[in-house]
Design a protein around this motif. Structure first.
Motif, PDB file in Angstrom:
ATOM      1  N   GLN A 100     -19.178 -15.000  11.737  1.00 47.96           N
ATOM      2  CA  GLN A 100     -18.387 -13.764  11.637  1.00 47.96           C
ATOM      3  C   GLN A 100     -17.581 -13.545  12.908  1.00 47.96           C
ATOM      4  O   GLN A 100     -16.401 -13.191  12.855  1.00 47.96           O
ATOM      5  CB  GLN A 100     -19.308 -12.569  11.367  1.00 47.96           C
ATOM      6  N   THR A 107      -8.763 -14.462  13.916  1.00 47.69           N
ATOM      7  CA  THR A 107      -7.792 -13.529  13.364  1.00 47.69           C
ATOM      8  C   THR A 107      -7.108 -12.736  14.476  1.00 47.69           C
ATOM      9  O   THR A 107      -5.896 -12.546  14.451  1.00 47.69           O
ATOM     10  CB  THR A 107      -8.474 -12.584  12.350  1.00 47.69           C
ATOM     11  N   ARG A 115      -7.594  -3.050  13.067  1.00 48.37           N
ATOM     12  CA  ARG A 115      -7.465  -2.499  11.707  1.00 48.37           C
ATOM     13  C   ARG A 115      -7.087  -3.611  10.719  1.00 48.37           C
ATOM     14  O   ARG A 115      -7.630  -3.697   9.617  1.00 48.37           O
ATOM     15  CB  ARG A 115      -6.425  -1.388  11.687  1.00 48.37           C
ATOM     16  N   GLU A 116      -6.174  -4.479  11.108  1.00 47.89           N
ATOM     17  CA  GLU A 116      -5.759  -5.587  10.244  1.00 47.89           C
ATOM     18  C   GLU A 116      -6.897  -6.580  10.033  1.00 47.89           C
ATOM     19  O   GLU A 116      -7.095  -7.085   8.919  1.00 47.89           O
ATOM     20  CB  GLU A 116      -4.544  -6.300  10.844  1.00 47.89           C
ATOM     21  N   ALA A 118     -10.089  -5.867  10.122  1.00 48.84           N
ATOM     22  CA  ALA A 118     -11.045  -5.201   9.231  1.00 48.84           C
ATOM     23  C   ALA A 118     -10.586  -5.302   7.778  1.00 48.84           C
ATOM     24  O   ALA A 118     -11.385  -5.619   6.887  1.00 48.84           O
ATOM     25  CB  ALA A 118     -11.209  -3.740   9.640  1.00 48.84           C
ATOM     26  N   ARG A 119      -9.319  -5.057   7.549  1.00 43.30           N
ATOM     27  CA  ARG A 119      -8.793  -5.122   6.180  1.00 43.30           C
ATOM     28  C   ARG A 119      -8.851  -6.556   5.636  1.00 43.30           C
ATOM     29  O   ARG A 119      -9.295  -6.770   4.510  1.00 43.30           O
ATOM     30  CB  ARG A 119      -7.361  -4.579   6.159  1.00 43.30           C
ATOM     31  N   GLN A 120      -8.467  -7.540   6.434  1.00 46.75           N
ATOM     32  CA  GLN A 120      -8.459  -8.931   5.975  1.00 46.75           C
ATOM     33  C   GLN A 120      -9.857  -9.454   5.671  1.00 46.75           C
ATOM     34  O   GLN A 120     -10.049 -10.223   4.731  1.00 46.75           O
ATOM     35  CB  GLN A 120      -7.811  -9.837   7.023  1.00 46.75           C
ATOM     36  N   LEU A 121     -10.836  -9.046   6.472  1.00 49.36           N
ATOM     37  CA  LEU A 121     -12.198  -9.564   6.305  1.00 49.36           C
ATOM     38  C   LEU A 121     -13.101  -8.629   5.500  1.00 49.36           C
ATOM     39  O   LEU A 121     -14.288  -8.897   5.341  1.00 49.36           O
ATOM     40  CB  LEU A 121     -12.815  -9.847   7.679  1.00 49.36           C
ATOM     41  N   SER A 122     -12.526  -7.521   5.025  1.00 46.52           N
ATOM     42  CA  SER A 122     -13.280  -6.536   4.225  1.00 46.52           C
ATOM     43  C   SER A 122     -14.503  -6.016   4.967  1.00 46.52           C
ATOM     44  O   SER A 122     -15.625  -5.974   4.429  1.00 46.52           O
ATOM     45  CB  SER A 122     -13.688  -7.132   2.881  1.00 46.52           C
ATOM     46  N   ILE A 123     -14.300  -5.632   6.222  1.00 46.36           N
ATOM     47  CA  ILE A 123     -15.357  -5.029   7.029  1.00 46.36           C
ATOM     48  C   ILE A 123     -14.784  -3.782   7.686  1.00 46.36           C
ATOM     49  O   ILE A 123     -13.571  -3.543   7.644  1.00 46.36           O
ATOM     50  CB  ILE A 123     -15.900  -6.012   8.099  1.00 46.36           C
ATOM     51  N   SER A 124     -15.641  -2.990   8.296  1.00 48.01           N
ATOM     52  CA  SER A 124     -15.157  -1.766   8.945  1.00 48.01           C
ATOM     53  C   SER A 124     -14.559  -2.076  10.317  1.00 48.01           C
ATOM     54  O   SER A 124     -14.868  -3.110  10.929  1.00 48.01           O
ATOM     55  CB  SER A 124     -16.304  -0.763   9.101  1.00 48.01           C
TER      56      SER A 124
END
Length: 138
Positions: A100, A107, A115-116, A118-124
């Motif tokens: 992880q 990334t 923020r990007e 988090a969105r790409q990896l589907s995490i907070s």
């Protein structure tokens, strides 16, 4: 009885059955599955014990793919890489990162914001920040 309690009882019963027969590969697979289950329930200390047994079991069977998979899970549970995977993967600083952390670092290296990532990896975003702190401490 809650579903998670029933699952844990079934893992323990399966491990007890493996003790009665000579099936080291299947035994290692059960340790791996149980360790993964424990890790995902945020019980890393217990998970590491199961995952160490899985690494040893796969290693004894010569199941390199299983050994690597168990080692990845072990690292994700917070333990340093085993000697087997460290020698296979090299000794650079990236070998100290969990899978992880490596995904996050790559990334970010490509210029993504927290923020990007988090969105790409589907995490907070907090998870991204947590892993970045640990990456920089390594």
């Amino acid at each position: 009885m809650a579903d998670h309690e029933r699952s844990e009882d079934l893992f323990k019963a399966a491990l007890a059955q493996h003790e009665k027969v000579d099936s080291p590969y299947e035994h290692a697979r059960t340790h791996l599955a149980y360790g993964m289950w424990l890790r995902r329930r945020r019980r890393p200390v217990e998970a590491r014990a199961q995952l160490r047994r899985a690494v040893m079991g796969f290693d004894q069977c010569g199941a390199d793919v299983g050994t690597r998979q168990a080692d990845v899970e072990l690292r994700a549970a917070g333990e340093a890489p085993t000697a087997v995977s460290a020698s296979e993967a090299g000794t650079g600083p990236l070998t100290l990162l969990t899978s992880q952390q490596l995904r996050i670092a790559r990334t970010v290296a490509l210029g993504a914001t927290n923020r990007e990532v988090a969105r790409q990896l589907s995490i907070s975003i907090r998870t991204v920040e947590y892993h970045l702190r640990n990456i920089f401490r390594s």
